[in-house]
Design a protein around this motif. Structure first.
Motif, PDB file in Angstrom:
ATOM      1  N   ARG A 132       0.830  -1.201   0.000  1.00 38.17           N
ATOM      2  CA  ARG A 132       0.000   0.000   0.000  1.00 38.17           C
ATOM      3  C   ARG A 132       0.872   1.260   0.000  1.00 38.17           C
ATOM      4  NH1 ARG A 132      -5.560   1.188   1.193  1.00 38.17           N
ATOM      5  NH2 ARG A 132      -5.883  -0.972   0.596  1.00 38.17           N
ATOM      6  N   ALA A 133       1.949   1.245   0.757  1.00 34.61           N
ATOM      7  CA  ALA A 133       2.857   2.402   0.796  1.00 34.61           C
ATOM      8  C   ALA A 133       3.431   2.684  -0.586  1.00 34.61           C
ATOM      9  CB  ALA A 133       3.975   2.165   1.802  1.00 34.61           C
ATOM     10  N   GLY A 134       3.810   1.625  -1.300  1.00 31.19           N
ATOM     11  CA  GLY A 134       4.356   1.797  -2.642  1.00 31.19           C
ATOM     12  C   GLY A 134       3.341   2.403  -3.599  1.00 31.19           C
ATOM     13  N   ARG A 135       2.097   1.963  -3.500  1.00 35.56           N
ATOM     14  CA  ARG A 135       1.044   2.533  -4.351  1.00 35.56           C
ATOM     15  C   ARG A 135       0.863   4.025  -4.062  1.00 35.56           C
ATOM     16  NH1 ARG A 135      -2.352  -0.816  -7.203  1.00 35.56           N
ATOM     17  NH2 ARG A 135      -2.110  -3.054  -6.806  1.00 35.56           N
ATOM     18  N   PHE A 136       0.858   4.370  -2.788  1.00 29.19           N
ATOM     19  CA  PHE A 136       0.714   5.780  -2.426  1.00 29.19           C
ATOM     20  C   PHE A 136       1.873   6.600  -2.981  1.00 29.19           C
ATOM     21  CE2 PHE A 136      -1.716   4.534   1.696  1.00 29.19           C
ATOM     22  CZ  PHE A 136      -2.890   4.393   0.969  1.00 29.19           C
ATOM     23  N   ALA A 137       3.096   6.119  -2.749  1.00 23.46           N
ATOM     24  CA  ALA A 137       4.276   6.863  -3.188  1.00 23.46           C
ATOM     25  C   ALA A 137       4.267   7.076  -4.698  1.00 23.46           C
ATOM     26  CB  ALA A 137       5.543   6.141  -2.746  1.00 23.46           C
ATOM     27  N   GLN A 138       3.847   6.059  -5.448  1.00 26.29           N
ATOM     28  CA  GLN A 138       3.793   6.171  -6.907  1.00 26.29           C
ATOM     29  C   GLN A 138       2.689   7.108  -7.369  1.00 26.29           C
ATOM     30  OE1 GLN A 138       5.606   5.016  -9.401  1.00 26.29           O
ATOM     31  NE2 GLN A 138       6.977   3.557  -8.380  1.00 26.29           N
ATOM     32  N   GLY A 139       1.619   7.203  -6.574  1.00 30.57           N
ATOM     33  CA  GLY A 139       0.435   7.923  -7.022  1.00 30.57           C
ATOM     34  C   GLY A 139       0.336   9.365  -6.583  1.00 30.57           C
ATOM     35  N   ILE A 140       1.324   9.852  -5.836  1.00 29.40           N
ATOM     36  CA  ILE A 140       1.286  11.239  -5.379  1.00 29.40           C
ATOM     37  C   ILE A 140       2.530  11.971  -5.863  1.00 29.40           C
ATOM     38  CG2 ILE A 140      -0.113  10.663  -3.364  1.00 29.40           C
ATOM     39  CD1 ILE A 140       2.396  10.797  -1.635  1.00 29.40           C
ATOM     40  N   SER A 141       2.557  13.286  -5.646  1.00 30.27           N
ATOM     41  CA  SER A 141       3.670  14.089  -6.170  1.00 30.27           C
ATOM     42  C   SER A 141       4.576  14.637  -5.074  1.00 30.27           C
ATOM     43  CB  SER A 141       3.108  15.266  -6.986  1.00 30.27           C
ATOM     44  OG  SER A 141       2.331  16.125  -6.165  1.00 30.27           O
ATOM     45  N   VAL A 142       4.271  14.310  -3.812  1.00 33.45           N
ATOM     46  CA  VAL A 142       5.021  14.861  -2.683  1.00 33.45           C
ATOM     47  C   VAL A 142       5.586  13.733  -1.826  1.00 33.45           C
ATOM     48  CG1 VAL A 142       3.626  16.967  -2.639  1.00 33.45           C
ATOM     49  CG2 VAL A 142       2.937  14.987  -1.250  1.00 33.45           C
ATOM     50  N   PRO A 143       6.479  14.048  -0.879  1.00 29.85           N
ATOM     51  CA  PRO A 143       7.047  13.004  -0.023  1.00 29.85           C
ATOM     52  C   PRO A 143       5.974  12.328   0.835  1.00 29.85           C
ATOM     53  CG  PRO A 143       8.350  15.018   0.120  1.00 29.85           C
ATOM     54  CD  PRO A 143       7.097  15.368  -0.597  1.00 29.85           C
ATOM     55  N   LEU A 144       6.226  11.050   1.129  1.00 28.38           N
ATOM     56  CA  LEU A 144       5.309  10.255   1.939  1.00 28.38           C
ATOM     57  C   LEU A 144       6.007   9.769   3.200  1.00 28.38           C
ATOM     58  CD1 LEU A 144       2.565   8.685   2.178  1.00 28.38           C
ATOM     59  CD2 LEU A 144       3.749   6.756   1.100  1.00 28.38           C
ATOM     60  N   ILE A 145       5.398  10.057   4.353  1.00 33.25           N
ATOM     61  CA  ILE A 145       5.794   9.432   5.616  1.00 33.25           C
ATOM     62  C   ILE A 145       4.862   8.244   5.820  1.00 33.25           C
ATOM     63  CG2 ILE A 145       6.071   9.735   8.104  1.00 33.25           C
ATOM     64  CD1 ILE A 145       6.254  12.767   7.593  1.00 33.25           C
ATOM     65  N   ALA A 146       5.410   7.075   6.127  1.00 32.61           N
ATOM     66  CA  ALA A 146       4.577   5.881   6.224  1.00 32.61           C
ATOM     67  C   ALA A 146       4.758   5.182   7.559  1.00 32.61           C
ATOM     68  CB  ALA A 146       4.889   4.909   5.084  1.00 32.61           C
ATOM     69  N   ASP A 147       3.662   4.714   8.114  1.00 32.05           N
ATOM     70  CA  ASP A 147       3.642   3.986   9.372  1.00 32.05           C
ATOM     71  C   ASP A 147       4.245   2.594   9.157  1.00 32.05           C
ATOM     72  OD1 ASP A 147       3.069   2.840  11.805  1.00 32.05           O
ATOM     73  OD2 ASP A 147       0.951   3.379  11.810  1.00 32.05           O
ATOM     74  N   GLY A 148       5.344   2.314   9.889  1.00 33.37           N
ATOM     75  CA  GLY A 148       5.974   1.002   9.819  1.00 33.37           C
ATOM     76  C   GLY A 148       5.741   0.179  11.071  1.00 33.37           C
ATOM     77  N   ASP A 149       4.816   0.634  11.924  1.00 33.87           N
ATOM     78  CA  ASP A 149       4.453  -0.082  13.148  1.00 33.87           C
ATOM     79  C   ASP A 149       5.693  -0.463  13.964  1.00 33.87           C
ATOM     80  OD1 ASP A 149       1.678   0.121  12.756  1.00 33.87           O
ATOM     81  OD2 ASP A 149       1.687  -1.594  11.407  1.00 33.87           O
ATOM     82  N   THR A 150       5.801  -1.710  14.363  1.00 32.83           N
ATOM     83  CA  THR A 150       6.922  -2.172  15.194  1.00 32.83           C
ATOM     84  C   THR A 150       8.042  -2.793  14.357  1.00 32.83           C
ATOM     85  OG1 THR A 150       5.930  -4.355  15.486  1.00 32.83           O
ATOM     86  CG2 THR A 150       5.339  -2.647  17.092  1.00 32.83           C
ATOM     87  N   GLY A 151       7.899  -2.713  13.028  1.00 32.43           N
ATOM     88  CA  GLY A 151       8.870  -3.368  12.155  1.00 32.43           C
ATOM     89  C   GLY A 151       8.454  -4.769  11.758  1.00 32.43           C
ATOM     90  N   TYR A 152       7.293  -5.219  12.258  1.00 27.69           N
ATOM     91  CA  TYR A 152       6.678  -6.499  11.857  1.00 27.69           C
ATOM     92  C   TYR A 152       7.494  -7.714  12.268  1.00 27.69           C
ATOM     93  CZ  TYR A 152       4.156  -3.000   9.248  1.00 27.69           C
ATOM     94  OH  TYR A 152       3.444  -1.870   8.917  1.00 27.69           O
ATOM     95  N   GLY A 153       8.122  -7.652  13.426  1.00 26.94           N
ATOM     96  CA  GLY A 153       8.853  -8.815  13.913  1.00 26.94           C
ATOM     97  C   GLY A 153      10.059  -8.414  14.734  1.00 26.94           C
ATOM     98  N   GLY A 154      11.141  -9.216  14.624  1.00 27.92           N
ATOM     99  CA  GLY A 154      12.368  -8.937  15.352  1.00 27.92           C
ATOM    100  C   GLY A 154      13.259  -7.946  14.631  1.00 27.92           C
ATOM    101  N   LEU A 155      14.508  -7.892  15.047  1.00 27.20           N
ATOM    102  CA  LEU A 155      15.425  -6.909  14.471  1.00 27.20           C
ATOM    103  C   LEU A 155      15.740  -7.186  13.012  1.00 27.20           C
ATOM    104  CD1 LEU A 155      17.888  -6.390  17.466  1.00 27.20           C
ATOM    105  CD2 LEU A 155      15.951  -4.948  16.774  1.00 27.20           C
ATOM    106  N   LEU A 156      15.791  -8.446  12.630  1.00 31.66           N
ATOM    107  CA  LEU A 156      16.010  -8.771  11.221  1.00 31.66           C
ATOM    108  C   LEU A 156      14.823  -8.318  10.379  1.00 31.66           C
ATOM    109  CD1 LEU A 156      17.985 -10.097   9.227  1.00 31.66           C
ATOM    110  CD2 LEU A 156      16.776 -12.265   9.604  1.00 31.66           C
TER     111      LEU A 156
END
Length: 291
Positions: free
Chosen positions: A71-95
């Motif tokens: 979804r973030a990629g679709r937004f970034a491609q579809g707009i003309s300005v910078p995008l800040i995106a929620d990455g939550d907790t990173g979706y797991g461990g440090l890797l």
């Protein structure tokens, strides 16, 4: 080809200069295009709105990395300005954190937000949040900073410690995230103007303030936020709350009246909506190539 590097550089320069910036939340491509047209210099992919629009579920750690980065990629491609995106907790461990940061950067995002909640996370303005120990939280930010390929891909470090552990611990974490290399500090859900001011005293980095209509943080006038020193005034929910109310009224009126004749709810102009979605390009293509 979209110049994501230029967008990242523009956002980094803007925030490093402490230029006050009002940022709305987007959650689907209609909201993304409308917010882009409205003239905001930066947009924000809201986790709450994205999960709600994509899955019809609460923001409670139910969306996967794959769903969010797509979804973030679709937004970034579809707009003309910078995008800040929620990455939550990173979706797991440090890797997973390294994988998430690299994936968001490759998708065209200009800044990623990382938080210190336990997995599965919860919306920052709802009850029942739990955060990981400080050492682990700092490690997440250190890994995020180390994993990016460009210093202009910004790391927004969020702490949710205010609710479960109190303001002092939240401030301690904000200060620690600053030292760990975060580019923007985000203390979630301060409950008064004094708490907002306290956040600004513990960091030298730009501060993001999350202004959720109906949430725990007071929504202060822009001039007051500027005076306090807030750099990003984030309104993540304004878009989907406005859309939700418009849809509720529109559908209720149609169900009651069984027609859109004299509907007491304003509708977007159909032709203008088609232009927003890109139909003129389709028509031009057909005029050139269609038999």
């Amino acid at each position: 080809m979209t110049d994501f590097a230029a967008r990242r550089a523009a956002l980094a320069a803007r925030l490093r200069a402490r230029q006050f910036t009002v940022v709305p939340g987007i959650y689907d491509m209609i909201s993304a295009k409308l917010a882009d047209r409205a003239g905001f210099p930066v947009l924000y992919m809201t986790g709450y709105g994205t999960v709600a629009s994509l899955l019809g579920l609460p923001d409670a750690g139910l969306a996967t990395y794959t769903e969010m980065v797509e979804r973030a990629g679709r937004f970034a491609q579809g707009i003309s300005v910078p995008l800040i995106a929620d990455g939550d907790t990173g979706y797991g461990g440090l890797l997973n954190m390294r994988h998430t940061v690299r994936g968001y950067e490759a998708a065209g995002v200009a800044a990623i937000q990382i938080e210190d909640q336990e997995f599965p996370k919860k919306c920052g303005h709802t009850p029942g949040k739990r955060v990981v120990p400080l050492k682990e939280a700092v490690r997440r930010i250190e890994v995020a900073v180390d994993s990016r390929s460009s210093a202009d891909f910004l790391i927004v470090a969020r702490t949710d410690a205010r609710a479960p552990l109190g303001l002092d611990e939240a401030l301690r974490r904000a200060e620690a995230f600053d030292r760990a290399g975060a580019d923007v500090i985000f203390l979630e859900a301060p409950e008064s103007e004094d708490e907002i001011a306290a956040t600004l005293k513990v960091t030298s980095k730009p501060v993001l303030l999350n202004l959720v209509e109906g949430g725990k943080t007071p929504i202060l006038p822009p001039d007051r936020l500027r005076t306090l020193g807030v750099t990003i005034a984030l309104h993540p929910a304004a878009g989907f709350l406005a859309a939700g109310e418009a849809l509720r009224r529109g559908y209720a009126a149609l169900a009651e009246r069984e027609t859109t004749l004299d509907l007491p709810v304003p509708l977007h102009d159909f032709r203008a909506f088609g232009e927003l979605m890109g139909f003129p390009d389709v028509w031009a293509f057909d005029a050139r190539w269609a038999e």
